[in-house]
Design a protein around this motif. Structure first.
Motif, short mmCIF file in Angstrom:
data_model
loop_
_atom_site.label_atom_id
_atom_site.label_comp_id
_atom_site.label_asym_id
_atom_site.label_seq_id
_atom_site.Cartn_x
_atom_site.Cartn_y
_atom_site.Cartn_z
N ILE A 1 -20.53 -14.77 5.90
CA ILE A 1 -20.30 -14.73 7.34
C ILE A 1 -19.76 -13.35 7.71
O ILE A 1 -18.70 -12.93 7.22
CB ILE A 1 -19.32 -15.82 7.77
N GLU A 2 -20.48 -12.62 8.54
CA GLU A 2 -20.00 -11.31 9.00
C GLU A 2 -18.83 -11.52 9.96
O GLU A 2 -18.93 -12.30 10.91
CB GLU A 2 -21.13 -10.54 9.69
N THR A 3 -17.74 -10.81 9.70
CA THR A 3 -16.51 -10.99 10.47
C THR A 3 -16.04 -9.65 11.00
O THR A 3 -15.90 -8.68 10.23
CB THR A 3 -15.41 -11.61 9.59
N GLU A 4 -15.78 -9.58 12.29
CA GLU A 4 -15.27 -8.35 12.90
C GLU A 4 -13.80 -8.17 12.54
O GLU A 4 -13.03 -9.12 12.57
CB GLU A 4 -15.43 -8.40 14.41
N VAL A 5 -13.44 -6.94 12.19
CA VAL A 5 -12.05 -6.64 11.81
C VAL A 5 -11.59 -5.38 12.54
O VAL A 5 -12.41 -4.55 12.96
CB VAL A 5 -11.92 -6.45 10.28
N GLU A 6 -10.28 -5.27 12.67
CA GLU A 6 -9.66 -4.04 13.17
C GLU A 6 -8.93 -3.37 12.02
O GLU A 6 -8.24 -4.04 11.24
CB GLU A 6 -8.70 -4.35 14.32
N LEU A 7 -9.07 -2.04 11.95
CA LEU A 7 -8.54 -1.30 10.81
C LEU A 7 -7.21 -0.66 11.13
O LEU A 7 -6.95 -0.24 12.27
CB LEU A 7 -9.54 -0.22 10.38
N GLY A 8 -6.37 -0.57 10.10
CA GLY A 8 -5.12 0.18 10.19
C GLY A 8 -5.21 1.45 9.36
O GLY A 8 -6.21 2.17 9.42
N VAL A 9 -4.20 1.72 8.59
CA VAL A 9 -4.19 2.90 7.74
C VAL A 9 -4.91 2.60 6.43
O VAL A 9 -5.16 1.44 6.09
CB VAL A 9 -2.75 3.38 7.47
N SER A 10 -5.22 3.65 5.70
CA SER A 10 -5.90 3.48 4.42
C SER A 10 -5.41 4.53 3.44
O SER A 10 -4.86 5.56 3.82
CB SER A 10 -7.42 3.58 4.59
N ASN A 11 -5.61 4.22 2.16
CA ASN A 11 -5.41 5.22 1.12
C ASN A 11 -6.72 5.37 0.36
O ASN A 11 -7.78 4.99 0.88
CB ASN A 11 -4.24 4.84 0.19
N ASN A 12 -6.69 5.87 -0.83
CA ASN A 12 -7.93 6.09 -1.57
C ASN A 12 -8.49 4.81 -2.18
O ASN A 12 -9.57 4.84 -2.79
CB ASN A 12 -7.71 7.13 -2.67
N ILE A 13 -7.78 3.70 -2.04
CA ILE A 13 -8.21 2.46 -2.69
C ILE A 13 -8.40 1.33 -1.68
O ILE A 13 -9.42 0.64 -1.71
CB ILE A 13 -7.19 2.03 -3.77
N TYR A 14 -7.44 1.15 -0.78
CA TYR A 14 -7.46 0.00 0.12
C TYR A 14 -7.50 0.45 1.57
O TYR A 14 -7.04 1.55 1.93
CB TYR A 14 -6.23 -0.89 -0.10
N GLN A 15 -8.02 -0.45 2.40
CA GLN A 15 -8.02 -0.29 3.85
C GLN A 15 -7.23 -1.44 4.47
O GLN A 15 -7.52 -2.61 4.23
CB GLN A 15 -9.46 -0.30 4.38
N MET B 1 0.85 -1.20 0.00
CA MET B 1 0.00 0.00 0.00
C MET B 1 0.88 1.24 0.00
O MET B 1 1.91 1.28 0.67
CB MET B 1 -0.90 0.02 1.24
N SER B 2 0.46 2.23 -0.75
CA SER B 2 1.20 3.49 -0.78
C SER B 2 0.24 4.64 -1.04
O SER B 2 -0.84 4.46 -1.58
CB SER B 2 2.29 3.46 -1.86
N GLU B 3 0.69 5.81 -0.58
CA GLU B 3 -0.04 7.05 -0.85
C GLU B 3 1.00 8.14 -1.03
O GLU B 3 2.00 8.18 -0.31
CB GLU B 3 -1.00 7.39 0.29
#
Length: 393
Positions: A330-344, A39-41
Motif C-alpha cells: 500500500i503506497e502511503t504518503e509521508v512527511e519528512l523530517g531530518v535525515s542522516n546518511n542512514i535514516y530518514q 538518530m545522530s550525525e
C-alpha cells in the motif's frame, strides 16, 4: 596447463551454479519493521585544551625579588600573596614624596594667606593692581605645586603596594618565570612573574573543516578524548563558532570553542583533544532507511505469484513509502523530517509496528536431488562415508 584447467573448472562451476540458482530462484521483499529509534550525525575535529581563565601575573615596578611564596602547581585563591619585591627604594620614594608634599603645603598655605590679605587691601584700594596680581599669581603657583606633590605621593604609595603581588583569581600556578634575587624591570610592558589558570573550567579550541562548519551550531553536544586518558570520554557543549578562517597548507578551518568542565583536574592546557560534535541528536523518532523512499514495486504484469499486489495512491504525492499490510503493498504518503546518511525521519504517515518495503531480493532455491547430482557442488558432511557404507551393504 594446470592453471588453465583450474580456471576452466572454476568457470564451469560458476556457470552451473548460476544457472541452477536462476532456474530455481524467487523474488522476496526486504522488509523493515517501524519502531522508535535514535538518530545522530556527527562531525569530527581535533583541538587544543585551554583554560577559560588564564592570567599572567606581573609587577608594574622595577625591583629585586625578595620572596616567592608559591611555586608550580600550587593552588591559590584570589587575594593571596604570591611574591614580594625588595622595598627599600620604594619606601624611600614614598618618604621623599611625603616631604615634598609637606613643603608644598606650607608654601601653599603661606601664599594663600598673603593672597587673602592683599585681596582685602586691594578692595579698599590700599595697594596697587600690580601688587595684587603678583600675590594672586604666587597663590596659584603654590596651589598647583601642592596638588602635584599630592599626586606624586599617591603614585609613590601605589608603587610601594605593587611590591606585594597578589593573585587576581582562584586557580593553579602553571608557570613561574622568576627566581628569588632576580631583578624585574618594568618598562613598556608588565614584567611577568606567574601564570595562573583556572583548571576547573577548561575549553577546547577545535579546528573544524570548512566542509563541516555549516552543520556546527552553538549548544550542540560534544564528546572528546585525549591521549593521556584513552579510556575516558569527556563531554562538553559548543559555546562559540568563530568566523575568522585559518588556512594551513591550502586547508581552511574555523575555530569552534567547546566548554569542558574539569572537576577532576585531569585536563591540562596544551593537550590535544579528538572531538565528536553531534550535529543531529534525536531520540524515540519514527524513521526508515533511505532506500525505503526509493523503492518502486514491480508492474503487475511482471510480478511473481508470491509477491504482494501494489496499491498506489490515486494521485502523485511528494513523498511516499510502500507499506506491507494484509498481503498487499500500500503506497502511503509521508512527511519528512531530518535525515542522516542512514535514516530518514518520518514526521507523519507512519507509526510504530508498520512494515515498509525496502527492496527486492532474489532468493535461490535448489532441490536436494539437484544438489546431490551436481558434481561441482560441495557435499554435506558425512555424505561420502554414508555412500561407502551403502556400497558395502
Amino acid at each position: 596447463m594446470y592453471r588453465y584447467n583450474c580456471l576452466l573448472c572454476a568457470s564451469i562451476f560458476g556457470s552451473l551454479l548460476l544457472a541452477s540458482c536462476s532456474e530455481k530462484s524467487r523474488l522476496e521483499i526486504d522488509e523493515y519493521d517501524i519502531k522508535p529509534i535514535s538518530m545522530s550525525e556527527v562531525v569530527t575535529a581535533t583541538g587544543t585544551m585551554e583554560s577559560v581563565t588564564q592570567v599572567n601575573v606581573g609587577t608594574q615596578v622595577t625591583g629585586i625579588i625578595e620572596h616567592l611564596y608559591v611555586d608550580y602547581n600550587d593552588h591559590v585563591t584570589k587575594g593571596q600573596l604570591l611574591a614580594e619585591l625588595e622595598k627599600t627604594l620604594l619606601e624611600s620614594d614614598l618618604k621623599s614624596a611625603d616631604a615634598n608634599m609637606a613643603s608644598a603645603q606650607a608654601s601653599y598655605e603661606y601664599a594663600k594667606a598673603n593672597f587673602e590679605r592683599d585681596k582685602k587691601l586691594h578692595d579698599e584700594q590700599l595697594i596697587s593692581d600690580y601688587e595684587f596680581q603678583t600675590s594672586q599669581r604666587d597663590y596659584e603657583v603654590a596651589r598647583l605645586s601642592y596638588e602635584k606633590t599630592k599626586a606624586d605621593r599617591v603614585r609613590a604609595a601605589k608603587n610601594l603596594n605593587y611590591a606585594e603581588i597578589y593573585s587576581p583569581i582562584d586557580g593553579i600556578v602553571i608557570s613561574r618565570e622568576v627566581e628569588v634575587g632576580q631583578t624585574v624591570v618594568s618598562s613598556m610592558n608588565v614584567a611577568d612573574l606567574y601564570v595562573i589558570a583556572d583548571l576547573e573550567n577548561m575549553q577546547v579550541v577545535g579546528n573544524v573543516d570548512e566542509a563541516d562548519i555549516g552543520q556546527v551550531k552553538v549548544g550542540q553536544h560534544v564528546t572528546f578524548t585525549v591521549d593521556a586518558y584513552p579510556d575516558d570520554v569527556f563531554s562538553g557543549t559548543v559555546t562559540q563558532v568563530r568566523l575568522n578562517p585559518t588556512t594551513t597548507s591550502n586547508v581552511v578551518t574555523y575555530e569552534v570553542i567547546v566548554n569542558a568542565p574539569n572537576p577532576d583536574l585531569k585536563l591540562i592546557p596544551g593537550m590535544t583533544a579528538n572531538l565528536t560534535i553531534y550535529t543531529l541528536e534525536l531520540d524515540d523518532v519514527i524513521a526508515v532507511p533511505l532506500k525505503a523512499l526509493k523503492f518502486e514495486p514491480l508492474p503487475p504484469e511482471d510480478e511473481e505469484s508470491n509477491l504482494p499486489k501494489p496499491q498506489p495512491l490515486p494521485s502523485p504525492v511528494k513523498h511516499s513509502v510502500w507499506v506491507l499490510k494484509d498481503g498487499k503493498l500500500i503506497e502511503t504518503e509521508v512527511e519528512l523530517g531530518v535525515s542522516n546518511n542512514i535514516y530518514q525521519q518520518i514526521t507523519s504517515g507512519l507509526k510504530a509496528g508498520d512494515v515498509v518495503a525496502l527492496q527486492y531480493e532474489e532468493i535461490a532455491k535448489q532441490s536436494k536431488a539437484d544438489r546431490e547430482d551436481n558434481p561441482f557442488l560441495p557435499k554435506p558432511p558425512g555424505a561420502n562415508r554414508n555412500k561407502k557404507e551403502d556400497t558395502k551393504k
